[in-house]
Scaffold this active site. Structure first.
Site, PDB file in Angstrom:
ATOM      1  CG  ASN A  43      11.484 -37.981  51.040  1.00 36.60           C
ATOM      2  OD1 ASN A  43      11.503 -38.265  49.848  1.00 36.60           O
ATOM      3  ND2 ASN A  43      12.353 -38.487  51.909  1.00 36.60           N
TER       4      ASN A  43
ATOM      5  CE  LYS B 181      11.020 -41.645  53.115  1.00 31.97           C
ATOM      6  NZ  LYS B 181      11.395 -42.393  54.289  1.00 31.97           N
TER       7      LYS B 181
ATOM      8  CG  HIS C 276      16.432 -39.121  53.480  1.00 36.76           C
ATOM      9  ND1 HIS C 276      16.422 -40.446  53.836  1.00 36.76           N
ATOM     10  CD2 HIS C 276      15.250 -38.614  53.893  1.00 36.76           C
ATOM     11  CE1 HIS C 276      15.268 -40.724  54.433  1.00 36.76           C
ATOM     12  NE2 HIS C 276      14.531 -39.623  54.476  1.00 36.76           N
TER      13      HIS C 276
ATOM     14  CD  GLU D 236      14.659 -43.686  53.317  1.00 37.74           C
ATOM     15  OE1 GLU D 236      14.314 -43.261  52.199  1.00 37.74           O
ATOM     16  OE2 GLU D 236      13.883 -43.769  54.288  1.00 37.74           O
TER      17      GLU D 236
ATOM     18  CD  GLU E 200      13.846 -36.948  57.743  1.00 35.43           C
ATOM     19  OE1 GLU E 200      12.645 -36.804  57.545  1.00 35.43           O
ATOM     20  OE2 GLU E 200      14.583 -37.604  56.985  1.00 35.43           O
TER      21      GLU E 200
ATOM     22  N   GLY F 194       9.823 -44.092  59.036  1.00 32.23           N
ATOM     23  CA  GLY F 194       9.072 -45.203  58.452  1.00 32.23           C
ATOM     24  C   GLY F 194       8.751 -46.318  59.435  1.00 32.23           C
TER      25      GLY F 194
ATOM     26  CB  SER G 266       6.754 -42.012  62.375  1.00 33.62           C
ATOM     27  OG  SER G 266       7.449 -43.144  61.864  1.00 33.62           O
TER      28      SER G 266
HETATM   29  P1  PGA Z   1       8.376 -41.115  57.309  1.00 32.45           P
HETATM   30  O1  PGA Z   1       9.665 -40.640  56.498  1.00 32.45           O
HETATM   31  O2  PGA Z   1       7.514 -39.899  57.532  1.00 32.45           O
HETATM   32  O3  PGA Z   1       7.720 -42.134  56.448  1.00 32.45           O
HETATM   33  O4  PGA Z   1       8.870 -41.678  58.615  1.00 32.45           O
HETATM   34  C1  PGA Z   1      10.269 -39.405  56.752  1.00 32.45           C
HETATM   35  C2  PGA Z   1      11.476 -39.223  55.872  1.00 32.45           C
HETATM   36  O5  PGA Z   1      12.191 -40.204  55.617  1.00 32.45           O
HETATM   37  O6  PGA Z   1      11.757 -38.109  55.393  1.00 32.45           O
END
Ligand code: PGA
Length: 246
Positions: A13, A15, A91, A93, A163, A169, A208
């Site tokens: 992803n 983003k 997601h 976000e 997640e 993140g 992460s």
């Molecule tokens: P990350 O993000 O691996 O940077 O923690 C995962 C995600 O949001 O899908």
């Protein structure tokens, strides 16, 4: 993992990151492997630039509407025309930053399956829910909303990604045991609706994941791969993660 009946699955992803240069570098250098389904989900403007890639491509979001006066939105038929097979939906976000409720996510899942694409359905709890012991109830409510809107058939047409929001993140990965516990719960909940679909559905862990911790996470029985954010922008790290899944 990695259960022999479920092919490992690793999705990147990106983003709101990337560039023409990064697209080209992935298209030229990211090898496909018959042992793992690899998907890159770039920002929408780059989707059609992956037409010569060996791996699959997914969108990060889609409109629940078919067409019309929805400025800034992108429809599922456009996403399909751009060559995508997958769409990340729900997601955190999008849920938190764009007010996407369980019901909105459920309608998007329904529309995505109707368009012949596969949702990568993201679920997962915020830190305060984990700390108050409400993880299972929270995740169950997210899943129930999808079943209410889509019926049980969504299970065999989707990939699920667990997640935990506190792990995204932050560099704070869920331990393999913490992740496995929730993955097993998700599979059990889905099995109550359709046992055979639940045995086959890929459940990814996201939050992460990196080149160093992927193998340990993917070794767990109900973890069938990963949804990778930050580490999916570095081709060496992402390649290592794909290898860990295969
Ligand atoms: P990350 O993000 O691996 O940077 O923690 C995962 C995600 O949001 O899908």
């Amino acid at each position: 993992m990695i259960n022999s009946q479920r092919k490992p699955f690793v999705a990147g992803n990106w983003k709101m990151n990337g560039s023409n240069e990064l697209v080209e570098s992935f298209c030229s250098n990211l090898a496909s492997s018959p042992a793992v389904d690899v998907v890159i989900c770039p920002p929408a403007v780059y989707l059609s630039k992956f037409s010569h890639a060996e791996f699959a491509v997914g969108a990060q979001n889609a409109s629940e509407f078919a067409a019309g006066a929805h400025t800034g939105e992108i429809s599922l038929s456009m996403i399909a025309e751009a060559g995508c097979k997958y769409v990340i939906l729900g997601h955190s976000e999008r849920r938190e930053g764009h007010n996407e409720s369980n019901e909105v996510v459920a309608r998007k899942v329904k529309a995505t399956i109707a368009a012949g694409l596969t949702p990568i359905l993201c679920i997962g709890e915020p830190l305060e829910v984990r700390e108050s012991g409400g993880v299972f109830d929270f995740v169950k409510a997210q899943l129930d909303a999808i079943a209410n809107e889509c019926g049980v058939n969504y299970i065999k047409n989707s990939v699920v990604a667990y997640e935990p929001i506190w792990a995204i993140g932050t560099g704070k990965t869920a331990s393999p045991e913490q992740a496995q516990e929730v993955h097993a719960f998700i599979r059990k909940e889905l099995a109550a609706l359709d046992a055979s679909a639940a045995a086959n559905v890929r459940i990814l862990y996201g939050g992460s994941v990196n080149a160093a911790n992927a193998s340990e996470l993917f070794a767990k029985t109900d973890i069938d791969g990963g949804l990778i954010g930050g580490a999916s922008l570095k081709i060496e790290d992402f390649t290592t993660i794909c290898q860990a899944a295969s």
